[in-house]
Write a protein that holds these residues in place. Structure first.
Motif, PDB file in Angstrom:
ATOM      1  N   ASP A 126      27.934   8.353  -5.563  1.00 17.97           N
ATOM      2  CA  ASP A 126      27.588   7.206  -6.397  1.00 17.97           C
ATOM      3  C   ASP A 126      26.733   7.586  -7.598  1.00 17.97           C
ATOM      4  OD1 ASP A 126      29.003   5.376  -5.014  1.00 17.97           O
ATOM      5  OD2 ASP A 126      27.320   4.455  -3.966  1.00 17.97           O
ATOM      6  N   GLY A 127      26.496   8.861  -7.803  1.00 16.10           N
ATOM      7  CA  GLY A 127      25.717   9.286  -8.947  1.00 16.10           C
ATOM      8  C   GLY A 127      24.237   9.025  -8.812  1.00 16.10           C
ATOM      9  N   LEU A 128      23.769   8.789  -7.598  1.00 17.47           N
ATOM     10  CA  LEU A 128      22.343   8.566  -7.393  1.00 17.47           C
ATOM     11  C   LEU A 128      21.625   9.908  -7.466  1.00 17.47           C
ATOM     12  CD1 LEU A 128      20.300   6.292  -6.606  1.00 17.47           C
ATOM     13  CD2 LEU A 128      20.511   7.117  -4.256  1.00 17.47           C
ATOM     14  N   PRO A 129      20.712  10.061  -8.394  1.00 17.19           N
ATOM     15  CA  PRO A 129      20.065  11.374  -8.561  1.00 17.19           C
ATOM     16  C   PRO A 129      19.178  11.716  -7.369  1.00 17.19           C
ATOM     17  CG  PRO A 129      19.028   9.723  -9.971  1.00 17.19           C
ATOM     18  CD  PRO A 129      20.239   9.085  -9.387  1.00 17.19           C
ATOM     19  N   ARG A 130      19.247  12.948  -6.925  1.00 16.58           N
ATOM     20  CA  ARG A 130      18.407  13.426  -5.828  1.00 16.58           C
ATOM     21  C   ARG A 130      16.982  13.665  -6.322  1.00 16.58           C
ATOM     22  NH1 ARG A 130      20.567  16.081  -1.387  1.00 16.58           N
ATOM     23  NH2 ARG A 130      19.012  17.737  -1.647  1.00 16.58           N
ATOM     24  N   ARG A 131      16.058  13.492  -5.397  1.00 16.56           N
ATOM     25  CA  ARG A 131      14.649  13.789  -5.671  1.00 16.56           C
ATOM     26  C   ARG A 131      14.145  13.100  -6.934  1.00 16.56           C
ATOM     27  NH1 ARG A 131      12.520  17.043  -1.321  1.00 16.56           N
ATOM     28  NH2 ARG A 131      14.340  17.916  -0.298  1.00 16.56           N
ATOM     29  N   SER A 132      14.433  11.790  -7.060  1.00 15.93           N
ATOM     30  CA  SER A 132      14.085  11.075  -8.288  1.00 15.93           C
ATOM     31  C   SER A 132      13.060   9.969  -8.088  1.00 15.93           C
ATOM     32  CB  SER A 132      15.345  10.446  -8.902  1.00 15.93           C
ATOM     33  OG  SER A 132      16.286  11.437  -9.226  1.00 15.93           O
ATOM     34  N   PHE A 133      12.781   9.602  -6.841  1.00 15.56           N
ATOM     35  CA  PHE A 133      11.937   8.441  -6.578  1.00 15.56           C
ATOM     36  C   PHE A 133      10.746   8.835  -5.708  1.00 15.56           C
ATOM     37  CE2 PHE A 133      16.352   7.121  -7.038  1.00 15.56           C
ATOM     38  CZ  PHE A 133      16.260   6.153  -8.027  1.00 15.56           C
ATOM     39  N   PRO A 146       0.804  -1.236   0.000  1.00 14.26           N
ATOM     40  CA  PRO A 146       0.000   0.000   0.000  1.00 14.26           C
ATOM     41  C   PRO A 146       0.832   1.280   0.000  1.00 14.26           C
ATOM     42  CG  PRO A 146      -0.848  -1.563   1.606  1.00 14.26           C
ATOM     43  CD  PRO A 146       0.471  -2.088   1.150  1.00 14.26           C
ATOM     44  N   TYR A 147       2.100   1.185   0.352  1.00 14.48           N
ATOM     45  CA  TYR A 147       2.941   2.388   0.466  1.00 14.48           C
ATOM     46  C   TYR A 147       3.912   2.533  -0.715  1.00 14.48           C
ATOM     47  CZ  TYR A 147       1.292   1.823   5.252  1.00 14.48           C
ATOM     48  OH  TYR A 147       0.501   1.668   6.369  1.00 14.48           O
ATOM     49  N   VAL A 148       3.902   1.586  -1.649  1.00  8.03           N
ATOM     50  CA  VAL A 148       4.873   1.584  -2.754  1.00  8.03           C
ATOM     51  C   VAL A 148       4.282   2.282  -3.969  1.00  8.03           C
ATOM     52  CG1 VAL A 148       6.244   0.147  -4.310  1.00  8.03           C
ATOM     53  CG2 VAL A 148       5.958  -0.530  -1.914  1.00  8.03           C
ATOM     54  N   GLY A 149       5.027   3.263  -4.486  1.00  8.62           N
ATOM     55  CA  GLY A 149       4.571   4.027  -5.639  1.00  8.62           C
ATOM     56  C   GLY A 149       5.033   3.440  -6.957  1.00  8.62           C
ATOM     57  N   ARG A 150       5.273   4.325  -7.946  1.00 11.13           N
ATOM     58  CA  ARG A 150       5.580   3.882  -9.305  1.00 11.13           C
ATOM     59  C   ARG A 150       7.074   3.881  -9.612  1.00 11.13           C
ATOM     60  NH1 ARG A 150       4.000   6.960 -13.254  1.00 11.13           N
ATOM     61  NH2 ARG A 150       3.839   8.881 -12.025  1.00 11.13           N
ATOM     62  N   ARG A 151       7.836   4.805  -9.008  1.00  7.53           N
ATOM     63  CA  ARG A 151       9.275   4.914  -9.266  1.00  7.53           C
ATOM     64  C   ARG A 151      10.003   4.582  -7.959  1.00  7.53           C
ATOM     65  NH1 ARG A 151       7.158   9.514 -10.551  1.00  7.53           N
ATOM     66  NH2 ARG A 151       8.531  10.744  -9.205  1.00  7.53           N
ATOM     67  N   VAL A 152      10.624   3.406  -7.945  1.00  6.17           N
ATOM     68  CA  VAL A 152      11.088   2.813  -6.687  1.00  6.17           C
ATOM     69  C   VAL A 152      12.597   2.632  -6.676  1.00  6.17           C
ATOM     70  CG1 VAL A 152      10.833   0.858  -5.106  1.00  6.17           C
ATOM     71  CG2 VAL A 152       8.886   1.584  -6.518  1.00  6.17           C
ATOM     72  N   LEU A 153      13.204   2.989  -5.567  1.00  6.41           N
ATOM     73  CA  LEU A 153      14.597   2.662  -5.276  1.00  6.41           C
ATOM     74  C   LEU A 153      14.595   1.592  -4.192  1.00  6.41           C
ATOM     75  CD1 LEU A 153      17.715   3.159  -5.306  1.00  6.41           C
ATOM     76  CD2 LEU A 153      17.310   4.932  -3.559  1.00  6.41           C
ATOM     77  N   GLU A 154      15.174   0.440  -4.504  1.00  9.82           N
ATOM     78  CA  GLU A 154      15.315  -0.613  -3.481  1.00  9.82           C
ATOM     79  C   GLU A 154      16.737  -0.595  -2.952  1.00  9.82           C
ATOM     80  OE1 GLU A 154      14.504  -5.372  -2.682  1.00  9.82           O
ATOM     81  OE2 GLU A 154      14.956  -4.683  -4.719  1.00  9.82           O
ATOM     82  N   VAL A 155      16.878  -0.394  -1.661  1.00 12.10           N
ATOM     83  CA  VAL A 155      18.186  -0.342  -1.015  1.00 12.10           C
ATOM     84  C   VAL A 155      18.472  -1.705  -0.385  1.00 12.10           C
ATOM     85  CG1 VAL A 155      19.543   0.713   0.826  1.00 12.10           C
ATOM     86  CG2 VAL A 155      18.013   2.127  -0.570  1.00 12.10           C
ATOM     87  N   GLY A 156      19.562  -2.330  -0.819  1.00 16.95           N
ATOM     88  CA  GLY A 156      19.915  -3.632  -0.265  1.00 16.95           C
ATOM     89  C   GLY A 156      19.051  -4.740  -0.826  1.00 16.95           C
ATOM     90  N   SER A 157      19.107  -4.939  -2.135  1.00 21.11           N
ATOM     91  CA  SER A 157      18.253  -5.932  -2.781  1.00 21.11           C
ATOM     92  C   SER A 157      18.669  -7.362  -2.470  1.00 21.11           C
ATOM     93  CB  SER A 157      18.268  -5.729  -4.304  1.00 21.11           C
ATOM     94  OG  SER A 157      17.836  -4.428  -4.635  1.00 21.11           O
ATOM     95  N   GLY A 158      19.950  -7.562  -2.124  1.00 18.69           N
ATOM     96  CA  GLY A 158      20.422  -8.904  -1.813  1.00 18.69           C
ATOM     97  C   GLY A 158      20.217  -9.844  -2.980  1.00 18.69           C
TER      98      GLY A 158
END
Length: 459
Positions: free
Chosen positions: A317-324, A255-267
């Motif tokens: 690391d080149g992770l874009p800010r305000r992107s997700f 219910p809290y997951v949107g359309r543009r997702v960053l997963e941290v620590g996918s393993g």
């Protein structure tokens, strides 16, 4: 690499005169599969990557999760080569692992056969190491052991006490000293395996094979620690196989997951398989091996990007800010020494109105040997994670405990027995208890083994 010494002297019986194996042999890899849609593709890719001529015989035991369709696609897009020949077979009804292996044995054309489970807990890169004792003429059968500390002789059973009850019972019947009868990796001279009548349809396969090769007076070798050896990897693989439990976790966070997702620590991709259904997913991990595995798994998914990411150096690391619009961090924050800095980095990655969704271990009283072995710095309380989210700039939207049922088992294994990884039995029991976990959620327990926490960016 040389193999271990001769283990059991050849005696009268089928295994007395071991043939010399041609160095250009073909290996037969037997893969029984049931409901492994998320792992069978990378598993086949890993097996094919082993530099040994081989046939891969995959038997689907009437899976219901889409595994059959995945295998059909793999077969249709995978040409045979001198190094790899893929055979895919389907059972019309579910019969069990033993039945799947029996079907695969009937199609063996190689000189050595290895049984490979499809859940990726064990690493196919170990094949050369596993078959070497047979190639050297020192053994007819090789078992991979998770308990032996070094290559060693298999003595008569009563010289030592085995580590597991089922192995204990097997050893009592066969007079062997195996340390891990239930290990996934069992390697056989193919001519030996083909003459064994397999009667067990389900998980009685392991003791049956062990008893029958012992009756044939075969020579055994044990190789230790097959696969990646850290406790964290073992735990991830066991959790990944728990489809009911991981599905329950997805129900919690969906219910809290949107359309543009960053997963941290996918393993190994426990939650990635669910998040990959979103419009865009960037799946990340700090471990290059996990990143490589996920890159192979999602190579044909244009909406999924897989990359290395160390949150401690997110700005570099080149992770874009305000992107997700969503950052998902499931069972990862506890592994990060500076969790406050990690939460700030997640905040910076989110657009206004975006959410961070956390699943984290709870109850400090449970912190024990398993936590230490798999790299947990801490277990959280509701108050602690609430304060840390606020400090990082989030408005706290939701915090709740879950999985009260798992508390006694974790305490027993982590604090009392001081085990270093989640036992397979505990994991499987947890998977069966998922219906009770759903009931538990409606009761809103005041404590639990884990916490679900959601923070929202308001600026």
């Amino acid at each position: 690499m040389t193999g271990p010494r001769r283990l059991v002297e050849a005696q009268d019986g089928a295994c007395q005169n071991a043939p010399q194996m041609d160095p250009c042999l073909r290996l037969s890899v037997l893969v029984p599969v049931y409901n492994e849609a998320g792992t069978v593709r990378p598993l086949v890719a890993q097996v094919m990557g082993v530099p040994i001529p081989k046939e891969i015989i995959v038997v689907d035991d009437r899976s219901t999760d889409g595994t059959r369709e995945v295998l059909q696609e793999i077969r249709a897009t995978t040409p045979d080569t001198p190094q790899n020949r893929l055979v895919v077979l389907f059972h019309e009804r579910n019969q069990g692992k033993g039945a799947a292996v029996r079907t695969a044995v009937g199609r063996i054309t190689g000189e050595i056969a290895v049984i490979q489970d499809a859940d990726l807990e064990y690493d196919p890169a170990q094949y050369p190491r596993l078959i070497q004792p047979i190639l050297d003429g020192h053994a007819d059968v090789v078992y991979g052991s998770r308990f032996a500390g070094s290559p060693r002789r298999v003595l008569l059973f009563w010289h030592t006490v085995a580590n597991r009850m089922l192995t204990l019972l097997s050893n009592m019947c066969t007079n062997l000293n195996l340390t891990d009868m239930e290990t996934c990796y069992k390697v056989f001279r193919a001519d030996i395996l083909k003459q064994i009548p397999i009667r067990s349809n389900r998980f009685g396969l392991e003791p049956e094979l062990t008893a029958k090769v012992a009756r044939l007076r075969c020579r055994f070798a044990i190789w230790p620690d097959i696969g990646r050896e850290d406790a964290g990897f073992t735990t991830l693989r066991r959790v990944e196989a728990l489809r009911r439990y991981t599905g329950f976790l997805w129900e919690l966070i969906r219910p809290y997951v949107g359309r543009r997702v960053l997963e941290v620590g996918s393993g190994t991709g426990v939650m990635t398989r669910y998040l990959a259904t979103r419009e865009a997913l960037v799946a990340t991990d700090v471990d290059p091996q996990y990143v490589e595995l996920l890159q192979r798994t999602y190579a044909d998914k244009p909406n999924v990007e897989v990359r290395l990411l160390d949150l401690a150096a997110a700005g570099d690391d080149g992770l874009p800010r305000r992107s997700f619009d969503t950052v998902v961090c499931a069972n990862v924050l506890e592994h990060i020494a500076d969790d406050a800095a990690a939460l700030r980095a997640m905040h910076d990655a989110l657009v206004p109105g975006g959410r961070v969704v956390l699943i984290i271990p709870a109850l400090r009283q449970l912190y024990g040997a398993i936590d230490k072995a798999i790299g947990h710095h801490r277990r959280y309380t509701r108050r602690e994670i609430t304060e840390k989210l606020c400090t990082a700039g989030f408005a706290v939207e939701h915090v709740s405990y879950f999985n009260v049922l798992g508390v006694p088992a974790w305490y027993l294994n982590a604090r009392v027995l001081r085990r270093r990884s989640v036992p397979g039995l505990q994991a499987r029991v947890s998977d069966r208890l998922v219906p009770l976990l759903r009931v538990e959620r409606r009761l809103r327990p005041p404590f639990g083994m884990s916490l679900l926490a959601v923070g929202k960016v308001t600026d």
